[in-house]
Write a protein that holds these residues in place. Structure first.
Motif, short mmCIF file in Angstrom:
data_model
loop_
_atom_site.label_atom_id
_atom_site.label_comp_id
_atom_site.label_asym_id
_atom_site.label_seq_id
_atom_site.Cartn_x
_atom_site.Cartn_y
_atom_site.Cartn_z
N LEU A 119 -11.81 18.13 -9.56
CA LEU A 119 -13.06 17.70 -8.94
C LEU A 119 -13.41 18.54 -7.70
O LEU A 119 -14.43 18.27 -7.04
CB LEU A 119 -12.96 16.22 -8.54
CG LEU A 119 -12.72 15.24 -9.69
CD1 LEU A 119 -12.62 13.81 -9.15
CD2 LEU A 119 -13.84 15.33 -10.72
N TYR A 120 -12.55 19.52 -7.36
CA TYR A 120 -12.78 20.40 -6.21
C TYR A 120 -12.88 19.60 -4.90
O TYR A 120 -13.76 19.83 -4.07
CB TYR A 120 -14.06 21.24 -6.40
CG TYR A 120 -13.98 22.16 -7.59
CD1 TYR A 120 -13.27 23.36 -7.52
CD2 TYR A 120 -14.58 21.81 -8.80
CE1 TYR A 120 -13.18 24.19 -8.62
CE2 TYR A 120 -14.49 22.65 -9.91
CZ TYR A 120 -13.79 23.84 -9.81
OH TYR A 120 -13.71 24.67 -10.90
N VAL A 121 -11.99 18.65 -4.75
CA VAL A 121 -11.89 17.90 -3.49
C VAL A 121 -10.43 17.92 -3.07
O VAL A 121 -9.54 18.35 -3.82
CB VAL A 121 -12.39 16.45 -3.64
CG1 VAL A 121 -13.87 16.42 -3.95
CG2 VAL A 121 -11.60 15.69 -4.70
N SER A 122 -10.16 17.44 -1.83
CA SER A 122 -8.78 17.45 -1.35
C SER A 122 -7.98 16.32 -1.97
O SER A 122 -8.52 15.32 -2.44
CB SER A 122 -8.76 17.32 0.18
OG SER A 122 -9.09 16.00 0.56
N HIS A 123 -6.66 16.50 -1.96
CA HIS A 123 -5.76 15.46 -2.47
C HIS A 123 -5.91 14.17 -1.68
O HIS A 123 -5.91 13.06 -2.23
CB HIS A 123 -4.31 15.99 -2.37
CG HIS A 123 -3.29 15.06 -2.95
ND1 HIS A 123 -2.02 14.94 -2.43
CD2 HIS A 123 -3.34 14.20 -4.00
CE1 HIS A 123 -1.35 14.05 -3.13
NE2 HIS A 123 -2.12 13.60 -4.08
N ASN A 124 -6.09 14.29 -0.35
CA ASN A 124 -6.26 13.09 0.49
C ASN A 124 -7.53 12.34 0.14
O ASN A 124 -7.58 11.10 0.17
CB ASN A 124 -6.28 13.48 1.98
CG ASN A 124 -4.88 13.79 2.49
OD1 ASN A 124 -3.91 13.27 1.97
ND2 ASN A 124 -4.79 14.63 3.50
N THR A 125 -8.60 13.08 -0.18
CA THR A 125 -9.85 12.42 -0.57
C THR A 125 -9.65 11.58 -1.83
O THR A 125 -10.10 10.43 -1.91
CB THR A 125 -10.94 13.47 -0.81
OG1 THR A 125 -11.20 14.16 0.41
CG2 THR A 125 -12.23 12.82 -1.30
N VAL A 126 -8.96 12.15 -2.82
CA VAL A 126 -8.71 11.40 -4.06
C VAL A 126 -7.87 10.16 -3.78
O VAL A 126 -8.16 9.06 -4.30
CB VAL A 126 -8.03 12.31 -5.10
CG1 VAL A 126 -7.56 11.49 -6.30
CG2 VAL A 126 -8.98 13.39 -5.55
N LYS A 127 -6.83 10.30 -2.93
CA LYS A 127 -6.00 9.13 -2.62
C LYS A 127 -6.82 8.04 -1.94
O LYS A 127 -6.67 6.85 -2.23
CB LYS A 127 -4.83 9.55 -1.72
CG LYS A 127 -3.79 10.38 -2.43
CD LYS A 127 -2.49 10.47 -1.65
CE LYS A 127 -2.67 11.22 -0.37
NZ LYS A 127 -1.37 11.40 0.34
N THR A 128 -7.72 8.43 -1.03
CA THR A 128 -8.57 7.44 -0.36
C THR A 128 -9.50 6.76 -1.35
O THR A 128 -9.69 5.53 -1.31
CB THR A 128 -9.40 8.14 0.74
OG1 THR A 128 -8.52 8.75 1.68
CG2 THR A 128 -10.30 7.15 1.45
N GLN A 129 -10.08 7.53 -2.28
CA GLN A 129 -10.98 6.94 -3.26
C GLN A 129 -10.24 6.04 -4.24
O GLN A 129 -10.77 5.00 -4.66
CB GLN A 129 -11.72 8.07 -4.01
CG GLN A 129 -12.72 8.79 -3.10
CD GLN A 129 -13.35 10.00 -3.76
OE1 GLN A 129 -12.73 10.65 -4.60
NE2 GLN A 129 -14.57 10.33 -3.36
#
Length: 738
Positions: free
Chosen positions: A702-712
């Motif tokens: 998704l071209y986002v950071s790993h932390n962003t995915v964990k937050t979502q």
């Protein structure tokens, strides 16, 4: 034939005049219950004087035997002949005797030691003082003392004074709790004791300034303080005082030369001289100046000289000030070229390891100002991006006067260092000077000309001053004049994005701050990254995009923690955004914690007037929080503080709306989030959760950071009331989300 021992070795020397009794240390000796006491300190630290006074006091336990040791005693047979002679002075009936030829290892272990221990055990309490143990280096002699100390009979006590840090057998005794120790730090005079010594030498109390200056010069070292005090006592007027103090410093150097420097090996003296240019002695720089064996020599000198003072780093030291003065004088006598060469070698070593403070200092001392400037220009951007602007300012202070003002590049660096510390007025003064310099195509930082970099810095300064309309205008041209994926572009986008945020153009602000985030990531600029993410969180909050605000505030706070910027003013927006989001959700306690973090940063900021919009927003959030608690007085105070901060802004903009809404907040119970509240980003992640990809692989897709995915993912679990990805997918299908 029995060895003869000079009578003067069996008694302490006569006390010097103006002796200061040291009850602090006498009490330490009296209170020690261990059978072994070690006094370990440099020449002239006052070991012998202290033990002399203690041995003559009535409170000394039992009687005292004294033995002054020297190099002639450095053999086991001679050593124990002297010790037995000292003991017989006090215990004439002690049965043990020893001839010169009577000591062998076998005789020691089988006859002499058992006889001595047995004989002492039958006697009254006794203390043996061995003064000058550093003279004993013979392996068998040292080992024999260890044998004796491990078998001391009850009631017998031994005190050892030495200029060296003792090796064997001290560690074993220390492990068994059998030894008490006084070291260089313990024996140093306190400021009060130093004042008393000087008063005794001068006949009246010296001025506080004189006392403080002598104490700092000698660091409480007894010999140095007494020598300087006697020199001061000889002066009759101010002109004499300067001359006598100079003679006193010379006398201190002569004492150290005789008692320390010229007792060392040639290799050790050369090491001390070559490393005297260093402010801190550690293995690396010492090897650069004194050869590959320098680390070994350093450890040995730290053990034997004790005028190498431990630094904050356990493996590093510095020269005692008195020793440093002597070494500098001796080194300078070899010619100034030697000193210059050593400074430049040290500078090269530090520069290769990007230890810029030390590199600049040594380049300047070595007379190579262009190399010092190059070190500053090479290292400033990395330091500022990590929030170490004060360090960069210090580098500039190390340069010769007027050098910074004469170089447009350095003026920009000085401005950026000031901005990273929240000092826009200081930055503007440097930028004004930079405009007067003809810089041409010279670049500063990552690929930007001095004029373009100065334009970016001006826009940032306007933001910090609250001049958002000017920042918008300057920021637009600054963005156009910088290259993408550089720190200058990140700074320019952040400056203009900030201006757009506070003038209510949230969509444009988000776009530019998003570019700033990308460019800061690419340039590795932690300071801009934290600031851009935090401002994006505030932007999303004010625009009503709460889930986006949650994700961005999480990313901002994570970035701040990773970069060690949690206490820097750039993190304040992230804390405020989190607090505002929690207030919207009715989480009063959570909002209080986040706001307290913001206020702690605010209180720690050295510049009370910088970033008035952010400060006003912080006060607005406090007012809303206190309103929700029905604390009207606190809410009114916070609102008034917000209004004062907003009044310093060129255009209050969004603050006008926020101040108008203060008073409408009340404590509410938030509605439980449901699947319909999933954001677009969360729905994309939810669809990816149906497959086999890990969270890190989803982030890559998704071209986002790993932390962003964990937050979502956490948000998805909360909204779907699920505890793992399988349950989340099942709930989503039940409710028609998938």
């Amino acid at each position: 034939m029995t060895s003869s021992v000079a009578a003067f070795k069996l008694h302490p020397a006569t006390q010097p005049p103006h002796l200061l009794s040291r009850p602090r240390l006498l009490r330490r000796l009296d209170a020690a219950t261990e059978p072994v006491v070690v006094l370990s300190a440099s020449a002239g630290a006052g070991k012998t004087v202290l033990l002399t006074e203690w041995s003559r006091r009535l409170v000394a336990r039992g009687e005292c035997a004294w033995l002054s040791l020297d190099a002639h005693d450095n053999a086991p047979g001679r050593l124990w002949s002297c010790i037995l002679r000292a003991l017989h002075q006090v215990l004439p009936d002690l049965p043990a005797r020893l001839d010169d030829d009577g000591w062998t290892v076998d005789a020691w272990l089988e006859e002499i030691l058992p006889s001595l221990v047995s004989g002492l055990g039958a006697q009254r309490p006794l203390t043996l003082i061995l003064d000058g143990w550093e003279s004993i280096t013979d392996v068998d002699a040292v080992r024999s003392l260890g044998d004796f100390l491990a078998r001391l009979p009850h009631g017998f006590r031994i005190i050892v004074s030495t200029r060296h840090l003792l090796g064997s057998p001290l560690p074993a005794l220390r492990a068994r709790g059998l030894v008490a120790e006084l070291d260089q730090h313990d024996l140093a005079f306190t400021p009060e004791e130093a004042q008393a010594v000087l008063t005794g030498l001068l006949g009246s109390a010296p001025s506080a300034e004189t006392s403080r200056a002598l104490y700092e010069a000698t660091e409480g070292w007894a010999a140095g303080l007494c020598i300087m005090g006697r020199a001061l006592a000889r002066s009759v007027n101010e002109s004499d005082m300067d001359r006598e103090l100079a003679l006193g410093r010379q006398a201190v150097s002569e004492y150290l030369a005789g008692e320390v420097l010229y007792r060392l090996t040639t290799e050790q003296r050369e090491f001390l001289l070559r490393t005297s240019v260093l402010d801190e002695l550690s293995a690396g720089p010492c090897q650069a100046l004194a050869g590959e064996q320098a680390g070994v020599v350093l450890r040995e000198l730290a053990r034997t000289v004790q005028l190498l003072v431990p630094a904050a780093d356990p493996s590093a030291y510095r020269h005692h000030r008195a020793l440093s003065s002597l070494l500098s004088d001796v080194l300078m006598s070899q010619g100034p070229d030697t000193v210059v060469s050593l400074h430049r070698s040290a500078a090269q070593w530090y520069a290769r390891r990007r230890e810029t403070t030390a590199a600049v200092r040594h380049w300047v001392r070595g007379g190579d100002e262009p190399a010092a400037v190059a070190s500053v220009l090479d290292g400033w951007e990395e330091a500022v991006s990590a929030g170490r602007g004060a360090e960069v300012s210090h580098w500039l202070d190390l340069l010769p006067p007027r050098m910074v003002a004469a170089d447009g590049r350095l003026c920009v660096v000085a401005a950026m260092a000031a901005l990273s510390g929240g000092a826009p007025e200081t930055a503007r003064r440097w930028l004004d000077v930079a405009q007067l310099r003809h810089t041409g195509a010279e670049t500063v930082g990552e690929g930007s000309t001095v004029s373009d970099a100065a334009a970016v810095a001006q826009a940032v300064a306007c933001c910090l001053k609250g001049e958002v309309l000017t920042a918008d205008r300057l920021g637009e041209s600054a963005v156009a004049g910088t290259m993408p994926l550089t720190s200058w572009r990140a700074l320019a986008c952040t400056a203009r994005g900030t201006a757009l945020l506070w003038t209510r153009r949230y969509g444009e602000a988000e776009a530019l701050l998003g570019e700033a985030t990308r460019d800061a990531h690419a340039a590795g600029h932690g300071l801009v990254l934290v600031r851009a993410l935090g401002l994006r969180a505030v932007c999303a909050l004010l625009a009503g995009r709460h889930e986006q605000a949650r994700v961005l505030s999480d990313e901002a706070l994570q970035a701040a923690a990773t970069a060690g910027l949690g206490g820097h003013f750039v993190a304040m927006s992230a804390y405020i955004g989190r607090a505002g989001l929690l207030l919207e959700e009715g989480d009063i306690d959570g909002a209080e914690r986040a706001l307290a973090d913001a206020e702690a940063v605010l209180a720690g900021s050295p510049r009370a007037g910088s970033e008035p919009q952010v400060r006003a927003l912080c006060h607005v959030m406090r007012a809303r929080l206190e309103n929700a608690r029905h604390n009207t007085d606190a809410a009114r105070e916070a609102r008034e503080a917000a209004e004062r901060a907003a009044a310093r802004c060129e255009s209050p903009g969004a603050l006008t709306d926020l101040l108008g809404r203060v008073g409408e907040d009340r404590a509410v119970t938030p509605a439980a989030p449901g699947p319909q509240d999933l954001s677009l980003g969360e729905r994309r992640v939810l669809r990816a959760l149906c497959g086999p990809l890990t969270l890190r692989e989803i982030a890559s897709e998704l071209y986002v950071s790993h932390n962003t995915v964990k937050t979502q993912v956490r948000a998805i679990f909360r909204k779907l009331d699920a505890h793992d990805r399988s349950a989340a997918v099942a709930r989503a299908r039940e409710r028609g989300v998938l």
